[in-house]
Design an enzyme around this catalytic site. Structure first.
Site, PDB file in Angstrom:
ATOM      1  N   HIS A 183    -124.775 -18.975 -80.318  1.00 29.98           N
ATOM      2  CA  HIS A 183    -124.736 -18.319 -78.713  1.00 29.98           C
ATOM      3  C   HIS A 183    -126.364 -18.109 -78.485  1.00 29.98           C
ATOM      4  O   HIS A 183    -126.334 -18.093 -77.334  1.00 29.98           O
ATOM      5  CB  HIS A 183    -124.209 -16.820 -79.027  1.00 29.98           C
ATOM      6  CG  HIS A 183    -123.715 -16.348 -77.565  1.00 29.98           C
ATOM      7  ND1 HIS A 183    -124.117 -16.614 -76.717  1.00 29.98           N
ATOM      8  CD2 HIS A 183    -122.741 -15.550 -77.570  1.00 29.98           C
ATOM      9  CE1 HIS A 183    -123.670 -16.047 -75.664  1.00 29.98           C
ATOM     10  NE2 HIS A 183    -122.428 -15.241 -76.110  1.00 29.98           N
ATOM     11  N   TYR A 186    -117.684  -3.436 -70.826  1.00 34.65           N
ATOM     12  CA  TYR A 186    -118.576  -4.772 -70.512  1.00 34.65           C
ATOM     13  C   TYR A 186    -117.846  -5.849 -70.052  1.00 34.65           C
ATOM     14  O   TYR A 186    -116.777  -6.263 -70.834  1.00 34.65           O
ATOM     15  CB  TYR A 186    -119.258  -4.828 -72.032  1.00 34.65           C
ATOM     16  CG  TYR A 186    -120.188  -6.337 -71.973  1.00 34.65           C
ATOM     17  CD1 TYR A 186    -121.623  -5.901 -71.943  1.00 34.65           C
ATOM     18  CD2 TYR A 186    -119.950  -7.698 -72.088  1.00 34.65           C
ATOM     19  CE1 TYR A 186    -122.511  -7.052 -72.074  1.00 34.65           C
ATOM     20  CE2 TYR A 186    -120.935  -8.503 -72.062  1.00 34.65           C
ATOM     21  CZ  TYR A 186    -122.013  -8.316 -71.974  1.00 34.65           C
ATOM     22  OH  TYR A 186    -123.161  -9.088 -72.002  1.00 34.65           O
ATOM     23  N   THR A 242    -126.838 -14.129 -68.239  1.00 38.88           N
ATOM     24  CA  THR A 242    -125.704 -13.150 -67.933  1.00 38.88           C
ATOM     25  C   THR A 242    -126.281 -11.965 -67.417  1.00 38.88           C
ATOM     26  O   THR A 242    -127.371 -11.603 -67.660  1.00 38.88           O
ATOM     27  CB  THR A 242    -125.069 -13.001 -69.270  1.00 38.88           C
ATOM     28  OG1 THR A 242    -125.637 -12.456 -70.281  1.00 38.88           O
ATOM     29  CG2 THR A 242    -124.332 -14.446 -69.821  1.00 38.88           C
TER      30      THR A 242
END
Length: 731
Positions: free
Chosen positions: A474, A590, A603
Site C-alpha cells: 500500500h 471512515y 486520499t
C-alpha cells in the site's frame, strides 16, 4: 544446463601453444540486443521528458513560433534580435566571428525560443489557476451552469493536445492548507452525533482552546511546508502511516483484487499466467513510454495526478529498524516466481523483445514440472515479509547482505513484480457463493503467510485451476492505481490475447529459450528460527481475520441513480442503518476519497456519520411516514455528497489534523485536543475502488465479466498500532 553455457559470452584456456579464445556468438548477440533495447528505452524516456517538460506547449509549437516570429520581423523590417547583438557587440567582438545575417538568424532563434518559453509559462500558470477552481463539482447532475461552460472552454484552450500520462503534473495546483477555524468547525460538526451533551461541550472547549492558542502556531509551519513542497501531506502520510509501521504489513496494509466471477478463460495455470504476465509487462512498456492516457473527470477536462504510477513496477519495500524505505529501480528484465516452496528468476525478454504469452507459459510449465525440493529454510522464507518488520530488518542485515543470499534477494526485490503459482484452487461457486468467495478473498489477502512476497509493489497470484488475483503493497500507491492496471489485464487477457481450443496460450513454443533460474539460498539455523517466529506471528494474524463476501444482485447503481440519489451516499447511509440495527449506536466511520485533483494528492477521509444520516436512521427505526423518510434520505444524501466534495477539493479535516499533530510532536508541544482526536477509533471502514475506471470492456454488453473488486484488512486492527506509531515516531 544449456542456459548456463549461453550466459557465458566467452571462455579461454591457456595451452602450451598459447591462449585458446572461444566466443559464444549467441551470448554476444543477446548482449548486443539487450544493450540496444536499453538505449531505446533511454531515448524514449529522454524524449518523453522533453514533451512533458514543455507541456502544454510542444516542439511543433516552437517551430511555429520561430517561423512566425522570423517572418513577422522580416515583414516589419525589424531587428529580430531586438538589439541584443548590438548591445553585446559593445563588449564582445561578435562581428569578427559572425556575419550580420547570421547574427539576425541566431538572435531571432534565441528571442523566439524565449518567447515560446514565456508562452508555455503563461499557459501553464493560467491552466493551474483554472484547475484550482472547483465550482463545477456543485452543478446539479445532468446540468451545467454558464460559468462552468465558460470555464471548460478556457481549460480546453489552455490545455495542450494529446497529453501523455505525466503531461499535467506541472500544471496541477498544490493541495491547500485549510484554516484552523474551518477544521475545528467541521470536526465538531462530525463529532456531534457521536457524543452526548457533556462530552460534546468538553470537546468543544478543547477545540476552541486549540484554535485560539496552539493551532495558529502549528498552522504557520504547515503553511511554510505547503509553499516549499509539492504536497504538504503526502510525504508524511507515506512515511508515518505506512513506512514507519513496525507491525506486519500483511492484512494491516496490503490489499487484494479479484478475477472475473463468472468467466473462466482457461483451466491451465501456466497458460493463465502466460497471458497475465504478458499483459502486465505490455502495460509496463506503455507506462515506460508514457502512452497511458491520464485520467480525467468532467468530460475529459479535469486531469488527475499521475505521480503514483511512477513506482508501480521494479519496486520493493525494504525493512529498516525505525522505518522502511521504498526501493525502485528504473529497469528490470525479469520477474520472480514462487512455486511449492521454491523461488525462480524468469527473464521475460529474449532477442531484445518481450516474450509472447505462449513463451511465458512455456517458462511457467518448466517451473510446474520441476520436482526438486526446497532448500533448507527456503520454503517459508517469504514469511519474513509477513511478520513484524524489525526481525525482518535484523535478519536482512545479518543473513542477506552478502553472498548467494544477497544475489537471490536482489533478484526478488529488483524484479518487475512477484508471481505465485499457487498450489490451491480458488473460484466463485454459484452453489456455494459465500464460502467460496470467503476462501478466495482470504487466500489473496494472506495465503499461507509464506507464499507471497508482501514487500513487492504487487504480487500476481495464479491458482491451480487458472483463477488469479493480485495482492498489492500500500505505501507506494492507493488502490485505484492498481485497479487501473488490473482492469487492463482483465480486458486484454480474454479479448486481445485469448486462448487456443486446448486452453493453451496462442502461439508457438520457443525452441531455444533459456529456462528459469532457480535461486540459491544458504539459510543458517538461527535465520530459520527467525523465519519460524515471523510465520507464527503472521499465522496468528491471518487466523484472527474473518472475511465474508455476500453477493448482491437485486439491484445496482443504475436503479439508485434513477431515484436521483448518489450511489455512494446511498451505500454509506445503508451502512449506517445496518450498523445501528446491529449495535444500537452510531460510530465514527471512515470513507476514503481521493485528492488527486492536486499534485501528488492521495486520499482524504469522509466522515460519513452525520447528523442528517442519524436523523434518517432514527426515522427508519420509528414508525415515520414514507414521505418523511424520503425527505430525510435526500437531506442525508446531499450532506454526504457535500462532504465528499469538500474532501476532494482539499477542505477535508483528517489529513490537516494529522499534519498538525506531527508538527506538534516535532516542536515538543502537547495538545490534549489533537491527542484525543487522533485516538478516536474508526469502527467502520468503508473504502472502495470502483469497477471500470477505464472503458476497456462493456459490462452492459458483457455482464458476465464482472468482478467482485477487491478488499483489505479491518481498520480497527490498525488503530492501536497507528496511535502507538504516532506517539513513538518523534520521541
Amino acid at each position: 544446463m544449456a542456459e548456463a553455457h549461453q550466459a557465458v559470452a566467452f571462455q579461454f584456456t591457456v595451452t602450451p601453444d598459447g591462449i585458446d579464445l572461444q566466443l559464444c556468438h549467441e551470448a554476444l548477440r543477446q548482449i548486443y540486443l539487450s544493450g540496444l533495447h536499453s538505449w531505446k528505452k533511454r531515448f524514449i524516456r529522454f524524449k518523453n521528458g522533453i514533451m512533458t517538460g514543455v507541456y502544454p506547449g510542444s516542439p511543433t509549437g516552437l517551430v511555429v513560433v520561430l517561423v512566425g516570429y522570423m517572418s513577422s520581423t522580416k515583414y516589419a523590417q525589424m531587428d529580430p534580435t531586438l538589439g541584443l547583438f548590438t548591445k553585446l557587440g559593445q563588449h564582445l567582438p561578435i562581428s569578427k566571428y559572425m556575419a550580420e545575417d547570421s547574427q539576425h538568424v541566431v538572435g531571432g532563434v534565441l528571442v523566439g525560443t524565449g518567447l515560446w518559453v514565456t508562452i508555455i509559462f503563461v499557459m501553464r500558470n493560467v491552466l493551474k489557476y483554472l484547475l484550482s477552481w472547483h465550482g463545477w463539482m456543485y452543478n446539479q447532475h445532468g446540468k451545467m451552469s454558464i460559468k462552468t461552460s465558460i470555464w471548460m472552454v478556457l481549460v480546453r484552450l489552455f490545455s495542450g493536445r494529446k497529453p501523455m500520462l505525466y503531461s499535467f503534473q506541472n500544471a496541477l495546483p498544490r493541495l491547500p492548507v485549510p484554516s484552523v477555524k474551518d477544521t475545528m468547525r467541521r470536526y465538531l460538526e462530525s463529532a456531534r452525533p457521536l457524543m452526548d451533551d457533556e462530552e460534546y461541550n468538553r470537546m468543544e472547549g478543547l477545540a476552541k482552546d486549540f484554535e485560539k492558542n496552539l493551532g495558529p502556531r502549528l498552522q504557520w509551519y504547515l503553511k511554510l511546508k505547503s509553499w516549499w513542497t509539492s504536497n504538504y501531506v503526502s510525504d508524511w502520510w507515506e512515511e508515518y502511516i505506512y513506512l514507519r509501521g513496525r507491525g506486519p504489513i500483511m492484512v494491516n496494509s496490503n490489499y487484494y483484487a479479484m478475477d472475473f466471477l463468472y468467466v473462466f478463460p482457461t483451466h491451465l495455470q501456466a497458460a493463465r499466467a502466460g497471458n497475465a504476465i504478458h499483459a502486465i509487462m505490455f502495460y509496463r512498456r506503455k507506462l515506460d513510454r508514457a502512452q497511458i492516457k491520464p485520467l480525467f473527470l468532467l468530460e475529459n477536462r479535469v486531469p488527475l495526478c499521475s505521480a503514483q504510477w511512477e513506482r508501480m513496477f521494479n519496486t520493493s519495500r525494504v525493512p529498516g529498524q525505525e522505518s522502511d524505505t521504498i526501493q525502485h529501480v528504473t529497469e528490470s528484465k525479469h520477474i520472480a516466481v514462487f512455486h511449492r516452496g521454491r523461488f525462480f528468476k524468469v527473464y521475460v525478454f529474449y532477442d531484445g523483445r518481450l516474450l509472447l504469452p505462449r513463451e511465458i507459459e512455456q517458462q511457467m510449465e518448466r517451473i510446474l514440472a520441476d520436482k526438486s525440493e526446497p532448500q533448507f529454510g527456503e520454503q517459508a522464507l517469504a514469511a519474513l515479509t509477513a511478520g513484524d518488520r524489525i526481525p525482518w530488518a535484523n535478519a536482512r542485515t545479518e543473513y542477506f547482505s552478502r553472498g548467494k543470499n544477497k544475489q537471490s534477494l536482489d533478484a526478488i526485490e529488483k524484479a518487475a513484480f512477484f508471481v505465485t503459482l499457487d498450489d490451491t484452487e480458488q473460484r466463485y461457486d454459484t452453489e456455494n457463493p459465500i464460502e467460496s468467495l470467503d476462501s478466495y478473498a482470504k487466500s489473496l489477502l494472506h495465503g499461507k503467510c509464506y507464499d507471497r512476497w508482501f514487500d513487492k509493489s504487487f504480487n500476481l497470484i495464479v491458482f491451480k485451476n487458472g483463477t488469479m488475483g493480485l495482492n498489492a503493497e500500500h505505501s507506494w500507491a492507493d488502490a485505484p492505481i492498481v485497479g487501473h492496471l488490473w482492469e487492463h489485464v482483465l480486458s486484454m487477457d480474454p479479448n486481445k490475447l485469448g486462448y487456443a481450443e486446448d486452453g493453451h496460450c496462442k502461439g508457438k513454443l520457443h525452441p531455444n529459450l533459456p529456462g528459469p533460474q532457480r535461486l540459491q539460498w544458504d539459510i543458517p539455523e538461527e535465520c530459520q528460527n527467525i523465519i519460524n517466529s515471523s510465520l507464527n506471528v503472521a499465522k496468528a494474524l491471518a487466523d484472527d481475520v474473518d472475511c465474508h463476501i455476500i453477493p448482491f444482485s437485486d439491484f445496482g447503481k443504475g436503479l439508485i441513480k434513477k431515484c436521483r440519489t448518489s450511489p455512494d451516499a446511498f451505500i454509506q447511509i445503508a451502512l449506517q442503518l445496518a450498523h445501528f440495527r446491529d449495535k444500537g449506536k452510531f460510530c465514527l466511520t471512515y470513507e476514503a476519497s481521493m485528492t488527486r485533483l492536486f499534485r501528488e494528492g492521495r486520499t482524504e477521509t469522509v466522515r460519513s456519520c452525520t447528523m442528517e444520516t442519524c436523523a434518517f436512521v432514527r426515522a427508519m427505526m420509528r414508525d415515520e411516514t414514507r414521505e418523511e423518510r424520503m425527505k430525510l434520505l435526500k437531506e442525508a444524501s446531499e450532506k454526504h455528497q457535500n462532504l465528499y466534495r469538500l474532501a476532494m477539493t482539499g477542505k477535508g479535516i483528517d489529513r490537516h489534523l494529522f499534519c498538525l499533530y506531527l508538527v506538534s510532536k516535532y516542536l515538543g508541544e502537547e495538545s490534549p485536543f489533537l491527542k484525543e482526536v487522533l485516538s478516536e477509533p474508526w469502527r467502520l471502514s468503508t473504502s472502495q475502488t470502483p469497477l471500470q475506471q477505464v472503458e476497456l470492456f462493456d459490462l452492459k454488453r458483457h455482464p458476465e465479466r464482472v468482478s467482485s473488486g477487491g478488499g483489505f484488512g479491518p481498520l480497527v486492527m490498525l488503530q492501536s498500532r497507528l496511535m502507538a506509531r504516532l506517539h513513538w515516531m518523534c520521541n
